[in-house]
Every structure is written in structure tokens, then in C-alpha cells.
Design an enzyme around this catalytic site. Structure first.
Site, PDB file in Angstrom:
ATOM      1  N   LYS A  53       8.352  -1.727   3.962  1.00 17.04           N
ATOM      2  CA  LYS A  53       7.322  -1.557   4.998  1.00 17.04           C
ATOM      3  C   LYS A  53       7.933  -1.776   6.383  1.00 17.04           C
ATOM      4  O   LYS A  53       7.685  -1.003   7.314  1.00 17.04           O
ATOM      5  CB  LYS A  53       6.160  -2.535   4.759  1.00 17.04           C
ATOM      6  CG  LYS A  53       5.271  -2.118   3.585  1.00 17.04           C
ATOM      7  CD  LYS A  53       4.268  -3.185   3.180  1.00 17.04           C
ATOM      8  CE  LYS A  53       3.522  -2.735   1.917  1.00 17.04           C
ATOM      9  NZ  LYS A  53       2.593  -3.735   1.381  1.00 17.04           N
ATOM     10  N   GLN A  97       0.847  -9.729   2.443  1.00 15.83           N
ATOM     11  CA  GLN A  97       1.261  -9.127   1.180  1.00 15.83           C
ATOM     12  C   GLN A  97       0.622  -9.864  -0.001  1.00 15.83           C
ATOM     13  O   GLN A  97       0.636 -11.096  -0.066  1.00 15.83           O
ATOM     14  CB  GLN A  97       2.800  -9.163   1.072  1.00 15.83           C
ATOM     15  CG  GLN A  97       3.360  -8.457  -0.147  1.00 15.83           C
ATOM     16  CD  GLN A  97       3.137  -6.953  -0.146  1.00 15.83           C
ATOM     17  OE1 GLN A  97       3.040  -6.323   0.902  1.00 15.83           O
ATOM     18  NE2 GLN A  97       3.039  -6.364  -1.325  1.00 15.83           N
ATOM     19  N   ASP A 120      -4.749  -2.890   5.865  1.00 17.23           N
ATOM     20  CA  ASP A 120      -4.874  -2.684   4.418  1.00 17.23           C
ATOM     21  C   ASP A 120      -6.247  -2.116   4.050  1.00 17.23           C
ATOM     22  O   ASP A 120      -6.427  -1.581   2.957  1.00 17.23           O
ATOM     23  CB  ASP A 120      -4.709  -4.020   3.678  1.00 17.23           C
ATOM     24  CG  ASP A 120      -3.293  -4.255   3.176  1.00 17.23           C
ATOM     25  OD1 ASP A 120      -2.633  -3.273   2.810  1.00 17.23           O
ATOM     26  OD2 ASP A 120      -2.873  -5.425   3.149  1.00 17.23           O
TER      27      ASP A 120
HETATM   28  N1  GUN Z   1       0.344  -5.639  -3.011  1.00 17.99           N
HETATM   29  C1  GUN Z   1       0.377  -4.505  -3.734  1.00 17.99           C
HETATM   30  N2  GUN Z   1      -0.140  -3.477  -3.011  1.00 17.99           N
HETATM   31  C2  GUN Z   1      -0.504  -4.002  -1.820  1.00 17.99           C
HETATM   32  C3  GUN Z   1      -1.086  -3.447  -0.657  1.00 17.99           C
HETATM   33  O1  GUN Z   1      -1.401  -2.254  -0.569  1.00 17.99           O
HETATM   34  N3  GUN Z   1      -1.291  -4.314   0.376  1.00 17.99           N
HETATM   35  C4  GUN Z   1      -0.979  -5.628   0.298  1.00 17.99           C
HETATM   36  N4  GUN Z   1      -1.234  -6.395   1.357  1.00 17.99           N
HETATM   37  N5  GUN Z   1      -0.441  -6.174  -0.775  1.00 17.99           N
HETATM   38  C5  GUN Z   1      -0.201  -5.360  -1.821  1.00 17.99           C
END
Ligand code: GUN
Length: 290
Positions: A53, A97, A120
Site C-alpha cells: 500500500k 490494517q 476503507d
Molecule cells: N485486511 C484485509 N483487507 C483489508 C482492508 O481492505 N483494509 C484493512 N484496513 N485491513 C484489511
């Protein structure tokens, strides 16, 4: 022989648009759109996701602000960090996350993020907005799936039968909401569904998001269906570790009209949509302040 829906190619197009928008944003406001990424603990998969990311954010001309916290971080410390990011004018998007270590309350942290910065799309305000079809920050993975479906089937999905396998808050539920908004007839299949296979066989669009390696075989798929595989599962085969989806690609590929591979399908789209959401949040925040 199905068309392979290439997430790398499509995500590169999305990221190109983000980079153009980010440059225009910098020109307009004198700062880069800022994305704060918070990682608590050292979960190996989360570390890989966060690294990817941050790399994509930097390449796209965003300012990425990384916060790595130890596994024993308290709820209070995490709350304080989120509260500080909420009011930081250099931060337009906040991502915590998931999963968080077990002693932390995920739901509470998600609710503590300002909905305007919730890139998100997990905050109840954004979830609610999506469910009533209002403009919101849309969860990245289902948003990426919709872009890929659009590349195959075009913009008009009216009347298509979409079957979503899985009902998670992150993928299954928002995916169903987006397909419904696009005028599909939507069926959500889950662990308590009677005869899920018979329902999946009726799908024009089949989205698999259950986290069970290669669960969806050829006998789950209607000939000519568009198949989107959200699963990312690590398995051991012939003594080797291998990444596979929720769909048995080799078995389904001859039956489907179009299918996403794993890796190189939905995964890169999720990250591209995160960048897109950061730009959307940044633009909205700046226009609110004028
Ligand atoms: N963990 C797995 N997928 C995601 C996501 O799309 N966003 C976040 N914040 N954590 C994740």
C-alpha cells in the site's frame, strides 16, 4: 476458454488516473494527498499488504505516513493516534490494517476514524450511505471487483443474476450492496445456505469471497459466467507453498466466459481503489474547507 481478467493491467490504468489527479491536487492546494497507514503488531500477511500500500501510494504521488505500533499497544494509545490523525490537515485518508491483535476492539477503532477520512469505507456512516445508495467512500475490494466486472460486461448490469459467496463486512456485504445498486438480482450464499452450489450455478456474475482454497469447482459455475475470485489462500502443494484463490482456476477456466486469476486479479485492484479513495477523500475535505 475464458478471458483472463488481468488485475495488474486494470489497476495500472486506475493508478495512472490517480497519479494525474494527485498531481492536479498538488497544483491546486500545494500539498500532496496524504494517506496514513497504521499497523499494529507483526502479522506477516499484514506487513506485506502495508508495504504494498505504501509503495503504491508513493508511486502515485501521494504522501504516505506510516505508523507501526508494537503488538502490546493499548486501545487508548491507538485511539489517541486515530484522534490525532483525524485532525491532522496533512492526512486525508486513514487506514488501520486489520486484523488487529485480539485484545483490541476493532469495531470501536473503525468507529473512531473520521468518516470523511475512512478510505476503507468501513465506518458505520459509510456503510449506511452505501446501503441507501448515497455517495460514500466505498470499500476497496468490492469497488475493485465492480471495475473488473464493468470491463467484461460493460456499464449496464441490469437484470444479471449475481451470486456472492461469503458475507463478510469487508467484502461480501458491500459487494452485494454495489451489485444491487447496479440493478443486479443479488443472492448472498454463506455457511448456513441450503445447497449453495445450486444457487451459484445460476449466477451470471459469481463473486467468491469465503477464504477457502479452491472451494468453487466447475460444477458451481454456469457456462459463460463472469467469475471474480477474491480469495487469497496460502496452501502447501507438492512440498511447495502456493497462493490460490477460492476458485479452482484450472477447473473453472474452461466453463466461465471470464475469470480473475490469483495472484494478479482482485489483489492489485484493492490497492488501486485505496489510492482512488484517498484522492476522493482529499478532494472532498479540501472543498469542505473552502
Ligand atoms: N485486511 C484485509 N483487507 C483489508 C482492508 O481492505 N483494509 C484493512 N484496513 N485491513 C484489511
Amino acid at each position: 476458454m475464458a478471458t483472463r481478467i488481468d488485475g495488474k493491467v486494470i489497476s495500472a490504468q486506475v493508478l495512472d488516473e490517480v497519479a494525474t489527479d494527485a498531481a492536479a491536487f498538488l497544483e491546486d492546494y500545494g500539498i500532496k494527498p496524504g494517506l496514513a497507514v497504521v499497523l499494529v503488531g507483526e502479522d506477516p500477511a499484514s506487513q506485506v499488504y502495508v508495504r504494498n500500500k505504501i509503495a503504491r501510494a508513493t508511486e502515485s504521488g501521494l504522501n504516505s505516513i506510516e505508523h507501526r505500533l508494537p503488538i502490546d499497544t493499548t486501545q487508548e494509545t491507538l485511539n489517541q493516534l486515530v484522534a490525532a490523525l483525524n485532525v491532522d490537515p496533512a492526512v486525508h485518508g486513514i487506514l488501520v490494517q486489520l486484523p488487529l491483535p485480539a485484545h483490541l476492539d476493532e469495531e470501536q477503532i473503525i468507529a473512531a476514524i473520521s468518516p470523511e477520512k475512512d478510505v476503507d469505507g468501513f465506518h458505520p456512516v459509510n456503510v449506511g450511505a452505501l446501503s441507501v445508495g448515497k455517495e460514500s467512500l466505498v470499500p476497496c475490494t468490492p469497488q475493485g471487483c465492480m471495475i473488473m466486472i464493468g470491463k467484461v460486461l460493460g456499464d449496464d448490469l441490469s437484470g444479471k443474476h449475481a451470486v456472492v459467496v461469503g458475507r463478510s463486512n469487508i467484502v461480501g456485504k458491500p459487494m452485494a450492496a454495489l451489485l444491487l445498486q447496479a440493478n443486479c438480482t443479488v443472492t448472498v450464499v454463506h455457511s448456513r445456505t441450503n445447497n449453495p452450489q445450486a444457487l451459484a450455478q445460476q449466477a451470471d456474475i459469481l463473486v467468491a469471497a469465503v477464504g477457502r482454497p479452491e472451494m468453487i469447482g466447475a460444477d458451481w459455475v454456469k457456462p459463460g459466467a463472469t467469475v471474480i475470485d477474491v480469495g487469497i489462500n496460502v496452501i502447501e502443494r507438492n512440498g511447495q507453498r502456493k497462493l490460490v484463490g477460492d476458485v479452482d482456476y484450472a477447473a473453472v477456466e474452461p466453463v466461465a466466459a471470464a475469470i480473475t486469476p490469483v495472484p494478479g486479479g482482485v489483489g492489485p485492484m484493492t490497492i488501486a481503489c485505496l489510492m482512488k479513495n484517498t484522492l476522493t477523500a482529499a478532494r472532498r475535505l479540501m472543498s469542505d474547507e473552502l
